[in-house]
Design an enzyme around this catalytic site. Structure first.
Site, PDB file in Angstrom:
ATOM      1  N   HIS A 160       0.686   0.539 -13.273  1.00  8.47           N
ATOM      2  CA  HIS A 160       1.490  -0.630 -13.656  1.00  8.47           C
ATOM      3  C   HIS A 160       2.964  -0.236 -13.775  1.00  8.47           C
ATOM      4  O   HIS A 160       3.272   0.795 -14.399  1.00  8.47           O
ATOM      5  CB  HIS A 160       0.981  -1.196 -14.985  1.00  8.47           C
ATOM      6  N   GLY A 206       0.794  -1.229   0.000  1.00  9.37           N
ATOM      7  CA  GLY A 206       0.000   0.000   0.000  1.00  9.37           C
ATOM      8  C   GLY A 206       0.828   1.280   0.000  1.00  9.37           C
ATOM      9  O   GLY A 206       0.344   2.329   0.439  1.00  9.37           O
ATOM     10  N   ASP A 259      -3.266  -4.948 -17.861  1.00  9.46           N
ATOM     11  CA  ASP A 259      -2.330  -3.820 -17.901  1.00  9.46           C
ATOM     12  C   ASP A 259      -2.341  -3.110 -19.259  1.00  9.46           C
ATOM     13  O   ASP A 259      -1.289  -2.802 -19.834  1.00  9.46           O
ATOM     14  CB  ASP A 259      -0.910  -4.291 -17.524  1.00  9.46           C
ATOM     15  N   ILE A 264      -7.330  -9.783 -11.509  1.00 10.96           N
ATOM     16  CA  ILE A 264      -7.813  -9.235 -12.780  1.00 10.96           C
ATOM     17  C   ILE A 264      -9.333  -9.125 -12.720  1.00 10.96           C
ATOM     18  O   ILE A 264     -10.024 -10.116 -12.472  1.00 10.96           O
ATOM     19  CB  ILE A 264      -7.371 -10.131 -13.958  1.00 10.96           C
ATOM     20  N   GLU A 313       6.333   5.700  -9.336  1.00 14.81           N
ATOM     21  CA  GLU A 313       4.900   5.380  -9.326  1.00 14.81           C
ATOM     22  C   GLU A 313       4.133   6.319  -8.399  1.00 14.81           C
ATOM     23  O   GLU A 313       3.029   6.756  -8.731  1.00 14.81           O
ATOM     24  CB  GLU A 313       4.679   3.934  -8.857  1.00 14.81           C
TER      25      GLU A 313
HETATM   26  C1  GRF Z   1       3.177  -1.414  -7.598  1.00 14.51           C
HETATM   27  O1  GRF Z   1       4.433  -1.614  -8.201  1.00 14.51           O
HETATM   28  C2  GRF Z   1       2.084  -1.470  -8.622  1.00 14.51           C
HETATM   29  O2  GRF Z   1       2.414  -0.900  -9.837  1.00 14.51           O
HETATM   30  C3  GRF Z   1       1.942  -2.961  -8.780  1.00 14.51           C
HETATM   31  O3  GRF Z   1       2.026  -3.454  -7.458  1.00 14.51           O
HETATM   32  C4  GRF Z   1       2.854  -2.588  -6.692  1.00 14.51           C
HETATM   33  C5  GRF Z   1       2.091  -2.180  -5.471  1.00 14.51           C
HETATM   34  O4  GRF Z   1       2.884  -1.529  -4.512  1.00 14.51           O
HETATM   35  N1  GRF Z   1       0.744  -3.278  -9.513  1.00 14.51           N
HETATM   36  P1  GRF Z   1       2.206  -0.930  -3.201  1.00 14.51           P
HETATM   37  O5  GRF Z   1       1.341  -2.014  -2.576  1.00 14.51           O
HETATM   38  O6  GRF Z   1       1.404   0.277  -3.586  1.00 14.51           O
HETATM   39  O7  GRF Z   1       3.358  -0.567  -2.295  1.00 14.51           O
END
Ligand code: GRF
Length: 211
Positions: free
Chosen positions: A113, A12, A154, A96, A183
């Site tokens: 992603h 998270g 994705d 999914i 991200e």
């Molecule tokens: C992220 O890299 C996201 O892109 C992928 O899962 C990871 C989640 O990280 N789908 P977090 O749980 O938000 O730390």
């Protein structure tokens, strides 16, 4: 105020980025609910600490009773609907979603992603990019935020991307950390962009009503 439902499965840290952005008023939204399909997802603790309602909604219960993923997805949509979100944000949601969910939120589901559009779909994008770099096939990677119109994994209309460099001496862990940082800002920036889009739509509707 724009309401978000955030779906998570793990750490998270992206949820935390949203929580922090809202707190410092860098994102004009509120998180109406955080839903996890895993009981031990640390993101549930992050949400609880921020005073956000949380729900644990496991697929196991359905598969254990011989019920379908579609039944799970339809009930998940009903659960989300209780909180009337404007956007459903998949922030590390490792499941999914089928049309049984998506048809309730057309072009309102947002996914993050850790790869660029069309590259490395699936759950191991960072590892796969790292390996491709070692083989000399790519020079760098990136991440994207996109809408989820259908069951394609994705893929979907892209809201934003960020490049993430890979350096010769990188370990997988260093690359992963760099990716997660990228991200966090991309997600907040992309959600802002979507909300501005909503305001434009509201303005247009307003114009129509004035005429
Ligand atoms: C992220 O890299 C996201 O892109 C992928 O899962 C990871 C989640 O990280 N789908 P977090 O749980 O938000 O730390």
């Amino acid at each position: 105020m724009t309401k978000l439902a955030v779906l998570i499965s793990g750490n998270g840290s992206n949820l935390q980025a949203i929580i922090d952005a809202i707190r410092v008023r860098a994102l004009p939204a509120e998180i109406a609910v955080v839903i996890s399909n895993r009981r031990d997802a640390f993101g549930l603790e992050r949400a609880a600490k921020a005073g956000i309602p949380t729900r644990y909604f496991p697929l196991k219960q359905y598969t254990g009773e011989g019920r379908s993923r579609e039944a799970y997805d339809a009930d998940l949509a009903a659960l989300v609907k209780e909180y009337s979100p404007n956007w459903v944000v998949l922030a590390g949601w490792m499941h999914i979603l089928s049309d049984a969910f998506l048809r309730h939120y057309p072009y309102r589901v947002v996914n993050l992603h850790p790869a660029l559009p069309g590259k490395f779909p699936g759950a191991h994008a960072i590892d796969e990019a790292f390996a491709a770099y070692q083989r000399g096939e790519i020079k760098g990677t990136g991440c994207m935020v996109h809408l989820v119109p259908d069951e394609a994994v994705d893929a979907g209309p892209v809201i934003g991307t960020a490049d993430v460099p890979i350096y010769p001496r990188d370990t997988l862990e260093q690359l992963s950390q760099r990716m997660h940082q990228a991200e966090h800002s991309l997600l907040v920036q992309s959600l802002n962009r979507l909300m501005v889009g909503d305001e434009d739509v509201d303005d247009d509707l307003g114009d129509d009503l004035d005429e």
